[in-house]
Design a protein around this motif. Structure first.
Motif, PDB file in Angstrom:
ATOM      1  N   ASP A 318       0.865  -1.186   0.000  1.00  0.00           N
ATOM      2  CA  ASP A 318       0.000   0.000   0.000  1.00  0.00           C
ATOM      3  C   ASP A 318       0.905   1.241   0.000  1.00  0.00           C
ATOM      4  N   PRO A 319       0.845   2.057  -1.066  1.00  0.00           N
ATOM      5  CA  PRO A 319       1.764   3.212  -1.141  1.00  0.00           C
ATOM      6  C   PRO A 319       1.546   4.246  -0.045  1.00  0.00           C
ATOM      7  N   THR A 320       0.371   4.246   0.584  1.00  0.00           N
ATOM      8  CA  THR A 320       0.125   5.223   1.656  1.00  0.00           C
ATOM      9  C   THR A 320       0.768   4.796   2.963  1.00  0.00           C
ATOM     10  N   LYS A 321       1.248   3.540   3.029  1.00  0.00           N
ATOM     11  CA  LYS A 321       1.818   3.023   4.274  1.00  0.00           C
ATOM     12  C   LYS A 321       3.316   2.809   4.206  1.00  0.00           C
ATOM     13  N   ILE A 322       3.927   3.255   3.113  1.00  0.00           N
ATOM     14  CA  ILE A 322       5.373   3.140   3.000  1.00  0.00           C
ATOM     15  C   ILE A 322       5.954   4.528   2.742  1.00  0.00           C
ATOM     16  N   PRO A 323       7.140   4.805   3.290  1.00  0.00           N
ATOM     17  CA  PRO A 323       7.751   6.122   3.053  1.00  0.00           C
ATOM     18  C   PRO A 323       8.169   6.283   1.602  1.00  0.00           C
ATOM     19  N   GLY A 324       7.965   7.474   1.086  1.00  0.00           N
ATOM     20  CA  GLY A 324       8.256   7.707  -0.325  1.00  0.00           C
ATOM     21  C   GLY A 324       9.592   8.365  -0.582  1.00  0.00           C
ATOM     22  N   GLY A 325      10.429   8.451   0.435  1.00  0.00           N
ATOM     23  CA  GLY A 325      11.731   9.060   0.239  1.00  0.00           C
ATOM     24  C   GLY A 325      11.668  10.566   0.347  1.00  0.00           C
ATOM     25  N   PRO A 326      12.762  11.239   0.045  1.00  0.00           N
ATOM     26  CA  PRO A 326      12.801  12.701   0.146  1.00  0.00           C
ATOM     27  C   PRO A 326      12.004  13.345  -0.991  1.00  0.00           C
ATOM     28  N   PRO A 353       7.341  13.074  -4.154  1.00  0.00           N
ATOM     29  CA  PRO A 353       6.152  12.233  -4.335  1.00  0.00           C
ATOM     30  C   PRO A 353       5.100  12.514  -3.258  1.00  0.00           C
ATOM     31  N   PHE A 354       3.893  12.044  -3.513  1.00  0.00           N
ATOM     32  CA  PHE A 354       2.783  12.339  -2.603  1.00  0.00           C
ATOM     33  C   PHE A 354       3.030  11.800  -1.206  1.00  0.00           C
ATOM     34  N   ASN A 355       3.862  10.760  -1.099  1.00  0.00           N
ATOM     35  CA  ASN A 355       4.155  10.179   0.219  1.00  0.00           C
ATOM     36  C   ASN A 355       5.588  10.470   0.651  1.00  0.00           C
ATOM     37  N   ALA A 356       6.108  11.624   0.219  1.00  0.00           N
ATOM     38  CA  ALA A 356       7.451  12.029   0.635  1.00  0.00           C
ATOM     39  C   ALA A 356       7.521  12.080   2.156  1.00  0.00           C
ATOM     40  N   VAL A 357       8.649  11.710   2.694  1.00  0.00           N
ATOM     41  CA  VAL A 357       8.793  11.634   4.146  1.00  0.00           C
ATOM     42  C   VAL A 357       8.595  13.002   4.793  1.00  0.00           C
ATOM     43  N   ASP A 358       9.112  14.051   4.165  1.00  0.00           N
ATOM     44  CA  ASP A 358       9.013  15.396   4.726  1.00  0.00           C
ATOM     45  C   ASP A 358       8.306  16.298   3.720  1.00  0.00           C
TER      46      ASP A 358
END
Length: 572
Positions: A318-326, A353-358
């Motif tokens: 699930d892409p919403t539950k994994i970190p997407g990097g910087p 990306p939409f799930n970027a860590v910061d």
């Protein structure tokens, strides 16, 4: 010694006379007519370029006009279902009397305290509006559970001279909120209560073309392959003012389609069941979601389409539950804006990306004498000229800019509107996690309102007291719903004493940039809000002051303190 005694006796008599006069004045203030907390509007002015005959009508003249009475169904933005019974003058009759032009596009309603509600001519006068007698089917109060549209009766928008909130009994009507804008629903789920402006004193009819709402965004970019069970949320930077309607059957969404954001964003910190109200869309198979933004005072947004395919291999996470990097980039929803001096506009930054860590960005202006920007992207035009607003990611230093031009005077508002319509970019199909992170981290201190009125209304996170169904009032309306097992609805004029993002920005400026949950130097920031406080008019303050002073003096005399003081002086 005799002379001193006579002098003291005279002084004592003078004090008694002064006390009697003081108590008389205080009694008059206590029993005499006082100013009400919220006075009804005594006249109505209709002006603007959209009418041929500007006019001013007294309350007596309005009462002499033909009256229209009906029960209205309504839902507020908590959401809670309610009845309204009202009698007043049809808005059409008033506008016809003022000679409304065919070119009229917008109608602005202004209350005595300056609060405004703007609606389009289309949504208020051309779209059919109804009273739904079966609004409370399926649930008596929860507005996120639709009632039945069966038996709908078309009703007229009115300025009510008398009304009863929360009642369908005409005997409960009073003139406390007159003149009050009241109108029906276009759909049984439509939320209209927050637009019922009280104490209307002025109507401006404008020929300005209405802007169009920005389209909604999705929490995961369109076209993504996701595992079965992934959930999608829809959002808008105007989640406090607009509603998002969507379909998954290929049809075009309308106000009769399912609604996504039932609860307005101002309530999110107060709800522990948000996902049960603003229900995410679960992906069980390949799906096409069509969505549209509908809100007051502007045209509906363009319909946007989001497509998702389900991973059949079972290997994708699930892409919403994994970190997407910087962060890899940042974009703004506007490249340029023309606004008159004094206007504001909130820019939205989308970090990829939409799930970027910061997801954090820092805002800045190239010329603060033209435009300023706060930590949330709110741009305020303070002078003529051109400024460049920049959003820069804290991690990676990626930059996006918007050119802001400050226009000279108010007559350029039409030019600004037209320019924005031409230069507006289509926002990307992803929802920045920034707002969701702020909501998730927000810990709000809430104090119960002491007033018996209801709120709603207009995030108006800083709206004046006296708005539509005033925010303080919708708050109380929500409190009333607790008898039916719902969370208290405190909807209203909550005001920020300090914004969390502003404090974070200050910490960042000072070099404290580590705010993640795992950081050893974590900085915990709280966002504090202050509920609606209705100021007591000056006469009421004077009345209360006189009462307390008189009571204290009377108490002292009754307790013998005055006499003892005189005796003490005599012994000197």
């Amino acid at each position: 010694m005799v002379t001193r005694s006579i002098g003291l006796q005279s002084l004592y008599k003078l004090l008694k006379i002064a006390l009697v006069l003081f108590l008389s004045v205080a009694l008059f203030h206590i029993t005499g007519p006082g100013k009400a907390f919220a006075e009804t509007s005594e006249s109505l002015e209709i002006t603007g370029g959209g009418v041929t005959t500007p006019l001013k009508l007294t309350l007596t003249e309005l009462e002499a006009m033909e009256q229209y009475q009906h029960v209205y169904s309504t839902i507020n933005t908590w959401p809670t279902k309610r009845w309204y019974t009202a009698r007043g003058v049809k808005l059409r009759d008033l506008l016809d009397l003022a000679g409304i032009k065919k070119e009229a596009k917008l109608i602005k309603f202004i209350s005595k305290d300056g609060y405004e509600v703007t609606l389009t001519v289309k949504e208020l006068l051309k779209d059919k509006r109804y009273y739904f007698p079966r609004l409370k089917d399926n649930h008596p109060s929860d507005g996120s559970i639709p009632g039945s549209a069966e038996g709908a009766v078309e009703v007229e928008p009115i300025l009510a001279l008398v009304s009863a909130e929360g009642s369908d009994n005409p005997a409960d009507m009073n003139d406390r909120d007159a003149l009050q804008l009241i109108f029906g629903q276009r759909a049984v789920t439509e939320q209209t209560n927050h637009l019922f402006l009280k104490h209307v004193s002025k109507i401006e009819v404008l020929t300005t073309d209405p802007e169009k709402w920005d389209p909604p965004k999705a929490s995961i970019p369109s076209g993504t392959v996701v595992p079965e069970g992934t959930v999608i949320t829809l959002g808008s930077k105007f989640d406090n003012e607009v509603k998002i309607y969507y379909t998954i059957d290929g049809s075009t969404p309308t106000v009769n389609s399912p609604m996504f954001n039932w609860s307005a964003s101002r309530w999110w910190p107060l709800r522990n069941n948000l996902e049960s109200v603003n229900r995410p869309i679960e992906i069980k198979e390949d799906i096409v979601i069509k969505a549209i933004v509908v809100g007051p005072g502007k045209e509906d947004s363009e319909v946007v389409t989001f497509t998702y395919k389900v991973d059949r291999t079972g290997k994708l996470a699930d892409p919403t539950k994994i970190p997407g990097g910087p962060p890899t980039s940042v974009t703004l929803d506007r490249n340029e804006i023309d606004l008159p001096v004094g206007s504001t506009f909130r820019l939205e930054a989308s970090v990829a990306p939409f799930n970027a860590v910061d997801q954090r960005v820092v805002w800045s202006s190239s010329d603060t004498s033209v435009a300023t920007v706060d930590a949330g992207g709110l741009v305020t035009v303070v002078g003529r000229g051109t400024a460049i607003i920049t959003a820069k990611t804290i991690v990676g230093g990626h930059v996006a800019t918007c050119i802001v031009r400050g226009l000279e005077d108010e007559k350029s508002e039409n030019d600004a509107t037209e320019h924005m319509a031409k230069t507006k970019e289509e926002p990307s199909d992803l929802l920045s996690d920034t707002d969701e992170q702020k909501v998730a981290e927000k810990e709000t201190a809430v104090s119960a309102s002491i007033y018996d009125e209801e709120p709603e209304i207009t995030d108006r996170m800083s709206e004046p007291a006296g708005e539509a169904t005033t925010a303080a009032e919708e708050d109380q309306e929500v409190l009333a719903s607790t008898t039916e097992g719902e969370a208290p609805e405190l909807e209203g004029n909550w005001r920020y004493l300090v914004r969390k993002q502003d404090i974070e920005a200050n910490f960042t400026t000072a070099g404290v940039t580590s705010m993640s949950e795992n950081s050893p130097n974590k900085v915990r920031v709280y966002e504090i809000t202050f509920g609606t406080v209705m100021p007591i008019p000056l006469p009421a303050r004077q009345k209360n002051l006189a009462f307390y002073i008189a009571a204290i003096i009377l108490l002292l005399l009754l307790s013998g303190a005055g006499k003892k003081y005189i005796e003490f002086v005599k012994e000197l």
